[in-house]
Design a protein around this motif. Structure first.
Motif, mmCIF file in Angstrom:
data_model
loop_
_atom_site.group_PDB
_atom_site.id
_atom_site.type_symbol
_atom_site.label_atom_id
_atom_site.label_comp_id
_atom_site.label_asym_id
_atom_site.label_seq_id
_atom_site.Cartn_x
_atom_site.Cartn_y
_atom_site.Cartn_z
ATOM 1 N N ARG A 174 0.889 -1.045 -0.026
ATOM 2 C CA ARG A 174 -0.243 0.061 -0.024
ATOM 3 C C ARG A 174 0.868 1.191 -0.094
ATOM 4 N NH1 ARG A 174 -1.814 3.761 3.636
ATOM 5 N NH2 ARG A 174 -1.109 2.595 5.326
ATOM 6 N N THR A 181 -7.041 -0.028 3.673
ATOM 7 C CA THR A 181 -7.638 -1.342 3.300
ATOM 8 C C THR A 181 -7.083 -1.448 1.497
ATOM 9 O OG1 THR A 181 -9.746 -0.568 2.457
ATOM 10 C CG2 THR A 181 -9.441 -1.373 4.587
ATOM 11 N N ARG A 273 -15.346 1.065 -0.985
ATOM 12 C CA ARG A 273 -14.364 1.224 0.052
ATOM 13 C C ARG A 273 -15.393 1.299 1.371
ATOM 14 N NH1 ARG A 273 -10.479 6.221 -1.950
ATOM 15 N NH2 ARG A 273 -9.815 5.174 -4.130
ATOM 16 N N ARG A 278 -11.203 -6.032 5.173
ATOM 17 C CA ARG A 278 -9.841 -5.694 5.431
ATOM 18 C C ARG A 278 -8.896 -5.373 4.193
ATOM 19 N NH1 ARG A 278 -5.123 -10.310 6.542
ATOM 20 N NH2 ARG A 278 -3.504 -8.747 7.109
ATOM 21 N N LEU A 279 -8.972 -6.168 3.088
ATOM 22 C CA LEU A 279 -8.432 -6.072 1.879
ATOM 23 C C LEU A 279 -9.273 -5.826 0.624
ATOM 24 C CD1 LEU A 279 -5.552 -6.449 0.458
ATOM 25 C CD2 LEU A 279 -6.131 -9.113 0.396
#
Length: 299
Positions: A174, A181, A273, A278-279
């Motif tokens: 990231r 996330t 979003r 979590r991802l």
């Protein structure tokens, strides 16, 4: 464990005949202009859509002959396709990123070519050798100076690499500007005098500190933001090697299991979003999505 792409990346699926021979034929371009379709693109890369399709205008409604600033995209359904910048574009506008996976191969190919060419022309108004002004030629696929110097569209090659452990884990990272996330695979621009494989080694070392091996090519995709070509690779790394972020671009990176990636792919993409997961992974407009889907599909 090697793998191959299980689909052609979205922006690589163009169905438009690029008609290279027509570009250099001024008479053919003039004759084709009478029935040509013209796509208007503003400086933010936005276009108009009507009923889910690109909104083209009749080229002759803009000018009687090919406009000096227009770029020739090719031929579809026996009609020439052109694009031009239009600062006055109004109405309900969208762009390639927002359209994402909800477009057909024709639309993806037209927009990828139009944006790449127009973005190049925005920055290529003067000859790099003597500073003289240049003009469009060959339907926008070249620029000429008064001295006869010719320049062609610049393409910025970049590698994008899916790092895995040879088994069931993949490394995702990231950037600092991304919400907590949103993760993706790693990418970087190819430097002058550098091979693609060496670029993969260097970029992965600089961004996350890993020594990669077993590098193999997967596929490519145009990325007209502003004029890149993404070259997809996979490579293996040791998950026990410490992660270091020396170039300052990466905020965090973690190893994720295949099941976690599959769950993230099922959850949606970066546009989702508000789901509280979590991802989240890139959308289908990016070759990163195709690469992750292909890796996750392996047993």
């Amino acid at each position: 464990m090697s793998f191959a792409l299980n689909a052609v990346p979205l922006l690589s699926r163009s169905t438009v005949d690029r008609a290279e021979l027509v570009r250099a034929d001024e008479q053919a371009l003039k004759e084709g202009w009478s029935r040509a379709r013209l796509l208007r693109v503003n400086h933010r890369g936005q276009i108009r859509m009507v009923d889910g399709a690109l909104a083209f205008d009749d080229a002759v409604s803009f000018s009687a002959e090919p406009a000096p600033a227009a770029v020739f995209l090719g031929i579809a359904e026996d009609r020439h396709l052109w694009a031009i910048r239009d600062a006055e574009l109004d109405g309900e506008l969208t762009d390639l990123r927002r359209l994402a996976g909800g477009i057909d191969d024709f639309t993806a190919g037209v927009l990828a070519a139009a944006l790449a060419l127009l973005n190049w022309h925005d920055k290529a108004g003067f000859d790099a050798t003597d500073g003289a002004a240049t003009v469009l030629s060959k339907g926008g696929w070249a620029r000429l100076s008064e001295a006869g110097g010719e320049e062609f569209p610049r393409i910025d090659p970049a590698v994008i690499c899916l790092i895995h452990d040879g088994g069931d884990r993949v490394l995702l990272a990231r950037q600092h500007a991304w919400p907590g996330t949103l993760f993706s695979i790693l990418a970087g621009f190819v430097e002058a005098g550098e091979s693609l494989e060496r670029c993969v080694e260097r970029e992965m070392k600089e961004e996350v500190g890993l020594d990669v091996r077993e590098i193999h090519y997967l596929g490519s995709q145009p990325w007209p933001f502003p004029r890149s070509l993404m070259l997809g690779f996979a490579a293996v790394a040791d998950p026990e090697q410490p992660l270091t972020f020396s170039d300052g671009e990466i905020a965090e990176a973690h190893w994720f299991s295949r099941d976690e990636v599959r769950a993230a792919l099922s959850a949606g993409d970066w546009s989702s979003r508000d789901r509280g997961v979590r991802l989240l992974l890139p959308g289908s407009i990016s070759i990163a999505r195709t690469m992750l889907e292909s890796w996750a599909a392996r047993d």
